[in-house]
Scaffold this motif. Sequence first.
Motif, PDB file in Angstrom:
ATOM      1  N   LEU A 141       2.910  -7.920  20.068  1.00 55.82           N
ATOM      2  CA  LEU A 141       1.521  -7.917  19.612  1.00 55.82           C
ATOM      3  C   LEU A 141       1.430  -8.424  18.172  1.00 55.82           C
ATOM      4  N   THR A 142       0.304  -9.022  17.837  1.00 58.76           N
ATOM      5  CA  THR A 142      -0.003  -9.270  16.425  1.00 58.76           C
ATOM      6  C   THR A 142      -0.289  -7.903  15.811  1.00 58.76           C
ATOM      7  N   TYR A 143       0.434  -7.559  14.755  1.00 57.65           N
ATOM      8  CA  TYR A 143       0.326  -6.187  14.233  1.00 57.65           C
ATOM      9  C   TYR A 143       0.128  -6.179  12.727  1.00 57.65           C
ATOM     10  N   ALA A 144      -0.362  -5.039  12.242  1.00 57.96           N
ATOM     11  CA  ALA A 144      -0.357  -4.717  10.816  1.00 57.96           C
ATOM     12  C   ALA A 144      -0.054  -3.231  10.722  1.00 57.96           C
ATOM     13  N   ILE A 145       0.813  -2.869   9.775  1.00 61.54           N
ATOM     14  CA  ILE A 145       1.193  -1.464   9.586  1.00 61.54           C
ATOM     15  C   ILE A 145       0.877  -1.087   8.139  1.00 61.54           C
ATOM     16  N   LEU A 146       0.077  -0.044   7.976  1.00 63.14           N
ATOM     17  CA  LEU A 146      -0.309   0.418   6.643  1.00 63.14           C
ATOM     18  C   LEU A 146       0.373   1.756   6.374  1.00 63.14           C
ATOM     19  N   ARG A 147       1.078   1.832   5.235  1.00 62.74           N
ATOM     20  CA  ARG A 147       1.848   3.043   4.922  1.00 62.74           C
ATOM     21  C   ARG A 147       1.380   3.640   3.596  1.00 62.74           C
ATOM     22  N   LEU A 162      -0.668  -2.805  -3.057  1.00 66.42           N
ATOM     23  CA  LEU A 162       0.025  -2.936  -1.779  1.00 66.42           C
ATOM     24  C   LEU A 162       1.444  -3.440  -1.981  1.00 66.42           C
ATOM     25  N   GLY A 163       2.339  -3.005  -1.084  1.00 61.68           N
ATOM     26  CA  GLY A 163       3.682  -3.583  -1.066  1.00 61.68           C
ATOM     27  C   GLY A 163       4.640  -2.951  -2.055  1.00 61.68           C
ATOM     28  N   ASP A 164       5.500  -3.784  -2.659  1.00 62.03           N
ATOM     29  CA  ASP A 164       6.627  -3.291  -3.456  1.00 62.03           C
ATOM     30  C   ASP A 164       6.211  -2.623  -4.760  1.00 62.03           C
ATOM     31  N   ASP A 165       4.987  -2.881  -5.220  1.00 64.47           N
ATOM     32  CA  ASP A 165       4.556  -2.315  -6.507  1.00 64.47           C
ATOM     33  C   ASP A 165       4.005  -0.899  -6.385  1.00 64.47           C
ATOM     34  N   VAL A 166       3.962  -0.375  -5.175  1.00 65.76           N
ATOM     35  CA  VAL A 166       3.383   0.959  -4.965  1.00 65.76           C
ATOM     36  C   VAL A 166       4.286   2.034  -5.564  1.00 65.76           C
ATOM     37  N   ASP A 167       3.646   2.954  -6.280  1.00 62.08           N
ATOM     38  CA  ASP A 167       4.335   4.130  -6.819  1.00 62.08           C
ATOM     39  C   ASP A 167       4.303   5.197  -5.729  1.00 62.08           C
ATOM     40  N   LYS A 168       5.460   5.534  -5.208  1.00 62.33           N
ATOM     41  CA  LYS A 168       5.513   6.436  -4.046  1.00 62.33           C
ATOM     42  C   LYS A 168       5.039   7.852  -4.365  1.00 62.33           C
ATOM     43  N   ALA A 182      -9.810  -1.185   8.543  1.00 58.82           N
ATOM     44  CA  ALA A 182     -10.887  -2.008   9.116  1.00 58.82           C
ATOM     45  C   ALA A 182     -10.638  -3.485   8.820  1.00 58.82           C
ATOM     46  N   GLN A 183     -10.245  -3.770   7.578  1.00 62.66           N
ATOM     47  CA  GLN A 183      -9.927  -5.156   7.201  1.00 62.66           C
ATOM     48  C   GLN A 183      -8.786  -5.708   8.036  1.00 62.66           C
ATOM     49  N   ARG A 189      -5.919 -10.275   7.782  1.00 64.05           N
ATOM     50  CA  ARG A 189      -5.372 -10.462   6.426  1.00 64.05           C
ATOM     51  C   ARG A 189      -3.936  -9.925   6.292  1.00 64.05           C
ATOM     52  N   PHE A 190      -3.607  -8.892   7.075  1.00 66.53           N
ATOM     53  CA  PHE A 190      -2.282  -8.272   6.935  1.00 66.53           C
ATOM     54  C   PHE A 190      -1.396  -8.494   8.166  1.00 66.53           C
ATOM     55  N   ASP A 191      -1.741  -9.486   8.971  1.00 63.97           N
ATOM     56  CA  ASP A 191      -0.983  -9.725  10.200  1.00 63.97           C
ATOM     57  C   ASP A 191       0.508  -9.884   9.922  1.00 63.97           C
ATOM     58  N   GLY A 192       1.313  -9.208  10.738  1.00 65.07           N
ATOM     59  CA  GLY A 192       2.765  -9.346  10.648  1.00 65.07           C
ATOM     60  C   GLY A 192       3.392  -8.617   9.485  1.00 65.07           C
ATOM     61  N   GLN A 193       2.609  -7.744   8.833  1.00 65.66           N
ATOM     62  CA  GLN A 193       3.134  -7.053   7.640  1.00 65.66           C
ATOM     63  C   GLN A 193       3.138  -5.536   7.813  1.00 65.66           C
ATOM     64  N   ALA A 194       4.102  -4.903   7.168  1.00 63.21           N
ATOM     65  CA  ALA A 194       4.126  -3.444   7.033  1.00 63.21           C
ATOM     66  C   ALA A 194       4.095  -3.165   5.536  1.00 63.21           C
TER      67      ALA A 194
END
Length: 200
Positions: A141-147, A162-168, A182-183, A189-194
């Motif tokens: 499937l075309t996917y996007a994963i938001l963490r 978003l991504g590597d700059d996030v402070d956990k 929703a986006q 916009r985020f297809d294929g990304q986690a």
Amino acid sequence: MSMNILVAGATGTTGLQLVKDLVDQGHAPTALVRESSDTSDLPEGVSLRQGDLTDLQSGVCNGMDAVIFAAGSGGSTGPEMTDKVDRDGAKRLVDLAVEAGVSRFVMLSSVGADQSEPEGDLAHYLKAKHEADEHLKASGLTYAILRPVALTNDGRSADVILGDDVDKTAKASRADVAHLLAQAATTGRFDGQALDMQSA
């Protein structure tokens, strides 16, 4: 173009904001709800489709352009329910989305779910989320994963990171998470990304 979007977890705190966002944008969200679900807070314009994440029947994704998994077993349930909902329910929904020819699947995951052997208090939960995420990635499937990092009930913030700059150790507002889900579902916009995510 208006999209038909199935939302698992639509009656949750984040899910309610998500379906409201989708309705405001002119889309047609369908809430996947259990028989016992309280649907009184769902905004006008949301359709209902019955389904229990612990026992999903074939066909729940039929007619949908996109599916968003924003459900969770909740912090007060035990490991067994986490496995049934966050892992197995999510994986089954992915399989049914494939079966129905859905064009995009968006997964609400959690920071730390990128690890196959997580440690700490949330290890069991994160492992369940990791397995669901990996199943989605392998589905075709075309996917996007938001963490997102730890969630708050604050409103929308000025920006998100978003991504590597996030402070956990930072926070993410549910309003921001809902907006990004929703986006992800409607724009590609985020297809294929986690992506890890925090509010700025």
